[in-house]
Motif scaffolding. Sequence first.
Motif, PDB file in Angstrom:
ATOM      1  N   UNK A 107       0.821  -1.221   0.000  1.00  0.00           N
ATOM      2  CA  UNK A 107       0.000   0.000   0.000  1.00  0.00           C
ATOM      3  C   UNK A 107       0.850   1.264   0.000  1.00  0.00           C
ATOM      4  N   UNK A 108       1.837   1.410   0.909  1.00  0.00           N
ATOM      5  CA  UNK A 108       2.680   2.607   0.797  1.00  0.00           C
ATOM      6  C   UNK A 108       3.481   2.645  -0.495  1.00  0.00           C
ATOM      7  N   UNK A 109       3.808   1.463  -1.047  1.00  0.00           N
ATOM      8  CA  UNK A 109       4.540   1.437  -2.320  1.00  0.00           C
ATOM      9  C   UNK A 109       3.696   2.044  -3.432  1.00  0.00           C
ATOM     10  N   UNK A 110       2.404   1.757  -3.454  1.00  0.00           N
ATOM     11  CA  UNK A 110       1.524   2.330  -4.472  1.00  0.00           C
ATOM     12  C   UNK A 110       1.516   3.850  -4.374  1.00  0.00           C
ATOM     13  N   UNK A 111       1.432   4.384  -3.159  1.00  0.00           N
ATOM     14  CA  UNK A 111       1.441   5.843  -2.998  1.00  0.00           C
ATOM     15  C   UNK A 111       2.754   6.437  -3.501  1.00  0.00           C
ATOM     16  N   UNK A 112       3.853   5.741  -3.225  1.00  0.00           N
ATOM     17  CA  UNK A 112       5.139   6.245  -3.689  1.00  0.00           C
ATOM     18  C   UNK A 112       5.278   6.138  -5.199  1.00  0.00           C
ATOM     19  N   UNK A 113       4.713   5.076  -5.785  1.00  0.00           N
ATOM     20  CA  UNK A 113       4.737   4.957  -7.243  1.00  0.00           C
ATOM     21  C   UNK A 113       3.982   6.110  -7.893  1.00  0.00           C
ATOM     22  N   UNK A 114       2.837   6.466  -7.326  1.00  0.00           N
ATOM     23  CA  UNK A 114       2.052   7.560  -7.896  1.00  0.00           C
ATOM     24  C   UNK A 114       2.787   8.889  -7.727  1.00  0.00           C
ATOM     25  N   UNK A 115       3.384   9.100  -6.540  1.00  0.00           N
ATOM     26  CA  UNK A 115       4.161  10.330  -6.339  1.00  0.00           C
ATOM     27  C   UNK A 115       5.316  10.386  -7.325  1.00  0.00           C
ATOM     28  N   UNK A 116       6.032   9.304  -7.443  1.00  0.00           N
ATOM     29  CA  UNK A 116       7.232   9.260  -8.286  1.00  0.00           C
ATOM     30  C   UNK A 116       6.883   9.438  -9.755  1.00  0.00           C
ATOM     31  N   UNK A 117       5.832   8.762 -10.186  1.00  0.00           N
ATOM     32  CA  UNK A 117       5.458   8.813 -11.603  1.00  0.00           C
ATOM     33  C   UNK A 117       4.696  10.075 -11.965  1.00  0.00           C
ATOM     34  N   UNK A 118       3.771  10.514 -11.091  1.00  0.00           N
ATOM     35  CA  UNK A 118       2.870  11.635 -11.383  1.00  0.00           C
ATOM     36  C   UNK A 118       2.402  11.550 -12.837  1.00  0.00           C
ATOM     37  N   UNK A 119       1.525  10.580 -13.157  1.00  0.00           N
ATOM     38  CA  UNK A 119       1.147  10.350 -14.564  1.00  0.00           C
ATOM     39  C   UNK A 119       0.557  11.575 -15.255  1.00  0.00           C
ATOM     40  N   UNK A 120      -0.298  12.344 -14.557  1.00  0.00           N
ATOM     41  CA  UNK A 120      -0.799  13.613 -15.100  1.00  0.00           C
ATOM     42  C   UNK A 120       0.093  14.710 -14.540  1.00  0.00           C
ATOM     43  N   UNK A 121       0.874  15.338 -15.408  1.00  0.00           N
ATOM     44  CA  UNK A 121       1.908  16.253 -14.932  1.00  0.00           C
ATOM     45  C   UNK A 121       1.393  17.639 -14.599  1.00  0.00           C
ATOM     46  N   UNK A 122       0.338  18.093 -15.294  1.00  0.00           N
ATOM     47  CA  UNK A 122      -0.150  19.448 -15.038  1.00  0.00           C
ATOM     48  C   UNK A 122      -1.593  19.606 -15.470  1.00  0.00           C
ATOM     49  N   UNK A 123      -2.236  20.615 -14.895  1.00  0.00           N
ATOM     50  CA  UNK A 123      -3.540  21.077 -15.360  1.00  0.00           C
ATOM     51  C   UNK A 123      -3.544  22.598 -15.360  1.00  0.00           C
ATOM     52  N   UNK A 124      -4.409  23.128 -16.176  1.00  0.00           N
ATOM     53  CA  UNK A 124      -4.514  24.573 -16.331  1.00  0.00           C
ATOM     54  C   UNK A 124      -5.773  25.090 -15.625  1.00  0.00           C
ATOM     55  N   UNK A 125      -5.675  26.283 -15.055  1.00  0.00           N
ATOM     56  CA  UNK A 125      -6.808  27.010 -14.504  1.00  0.00           C
ATOM     57  C   UNK A 125      -6.744  28.451 -15.030  1.00  0.00           C
ATOM     58  N   UNK A 126      -7.860  29.174 -14.898  1.00  0.00           N
ATOM     59  CA  UNK A 126      -7.910  30.572 -15.313  1.00  0.00           C
ATOM     60  C   UNK A 126      -8.404  31.404 -14.143  1.00  0.00           C
ATOM     61  N   UNK A 127      -7.665  32.453 -13.807  1.00  0.00           N
ATOM     62  CA  UNK A 127      -8.035  33.300 -12.666  1.00  0.00           C
ATOM     63  C   UNK A 127      -9.344  34.036 -12.961  1.00  0.00           C
ATOM     64  N   UNK A 128     -10.274  33.982 -12.014  1.00  0.00           N
ATOM     65  CA  UNK A 128     -11.579  34.627 -12.189  1.00  0.00           C
ATOM     66  C   UNK A 128     -11.615  36.025 -11.579  1.00  0.00           C
ATOM     67  N   UNK A 129     -10.562  36.385 -10.849  1.00  0.00           N
ATOM     68  CA  UNK A 129     -10.491  37.703 -10.199  1.00  0.00           C
ATOM     69  C   UNK A 129      -9.034  38.008  -9.909  1.00  0.00           C
ATOM     70  N   UNK A 130      -8.728  39.266  -9.660  1.00  0.00           N
ATOM     71  CA  UNK A 130      -7.386  39.607  -9.198  1.00  0.00           C
ATOM     72  C   UNK A 130      -7.151  38.920  -7.861  1.00  0.00           C
ATOM     73  N   UNK A 131      -6.009  38.253  -7.724  1.00  0.00           N
ATOM     74  CA  UNK A 131      -5.732  37.503  -6.501  1.00  0.00           C
ATOM     75  C   UNK A 131      -4.220  37.356  -6.360  1.00  0.00           C
ATOM     76  N   UNK A 132      -3.792  36.483  -5.478  1.00  0.00           N
ATOM     77  CA  UNK A 132      -2.367  36.197  -5.333  1.00  0.00           C
ATOM     78  C   UNK A 132      -2.172  34.696  -5.185  1.00  0.00           C
ATOM     79  N   UNK A 133      -1.003  34.223  -5.594  1.00  0.00           N
ATOM     80  CA  UNK A 133      -0.539  32.869  -5.289  1.00  0.00           C
ATOM     81  C   UNK A 133       0.805  33.050  -4.614  1.00  0.00           C
ATOM     82  N   UNK A 134       0.858  32.705  -3.325  1.00  0.00           N
ATOM     83  CA  UNK A 134       2.044  33.055  -2.548  1.00  0.00           C
ATOM     84  C   UNK A 134       2.165  34.564  -2.493  1.00  0.00           C
TER      85      UNK A 134
END
Length: 398
Positions: A268-295
Amino acid sequence: MIELYDPAVYERGVPYEDLGWLRENSPVHWHRDPQGPGFWAVTRHADVVHVSRHPELFSSYEGLAMIGEYPEPDKELQRLLILNQDPPEHSRRRSLVNKGFTPRMISKLEQHIREVCDQLLDRCEGEGDFVTQVAAPLPLQVICELLGAPVADRDLLFDLSNRLIGWDDPEFQTTYEDGQHAGGELMAYGNALAAERMREPRDDLITRLIRPGPDGAMLSPDDVGMFTILLVVAGNETTRNAASNGMQAFFDHPDQWRRLLDDRSLLEPAVEELVRWATPVMQFRRTATADTTIGDQPIRKGDKVVVFYNAANRDPAVFPDPDVFDIGRDPNPHVGFGGGGPHFCLGAHLARMELRVLFETIARRFPDIAPKGEARRLRSNFINGIKEMPVAFRPPQG
């Protein structure tokens, strides 16, 4: 110059060094965009989680969830996918399909998954390709079982999924338009299944999806068609590439494979580590709906924001020794299934089960499995994919 958009970069391997530099020095970084003015590349774990959990500020609907830009007619069609929706419509649609993915429903599939894994490995001997013989057919056969589709349709679904996701890779297709055609074929396939189940209900996911809920709400055949696209692509590509990248991780870290062979409680922990290590979906896009901040970075309304899960999953602020593959890692708050919020992976329970059963079966049937050549990677900035992985299937000695 750091380049995260060009699919050819990923064919050589995920650019972890560049992602790490950005995470340390410019965690919300303005990146060039060949199709527009640019986008914010978000690489820190805390920021990826923040964007994921605030759909009111970072929309999947406005510019869609994919990094590219699309003609308005294509956008309107793609907004029928829950992947490209925001609450409350997303919440309503997800509640209708979620009834087929509860832990209780998924647990009923475990015996079938075990049978599929054994059947696939029964046909493996000598040298072969791990992707086409094991990693790819496993999720496709499980999806056929979920949909109530004939197993004979597995090759068709495999081809359509490759064309839809791999359109940046010349090996699978040559044009964006062909990918659109593949999406249309998948939708028609789901529509036909829905229409058939309306006439003749069965004990399968499609039948459950078209039944009215407690409030009378139900999915239309077109809704089922769009959901079929999502299920075939997301359910196939993520598990397939977590499995193949996971096998490669074990080849690269044989001490961890030996550790698993010696202690199956680590599955079970090996599966979690495989998913972390592989990260099959590398990215997704979003669009800001208002002026805001990230960090500390101001973000303007309408800005394109791209969260890089593969960078967040190597964030040393969250994961001690993040570049070490450790199948006993605990805790492991990876974002391989998303950063939380409404778009957390619907099929996470199923993917975990498939991977756990698969590697348990490989460990039992082929404990001495070994690489027999270099793996060939997918040309994609979206899926961390392996197209081919030559291996030697070696059964236990003695």
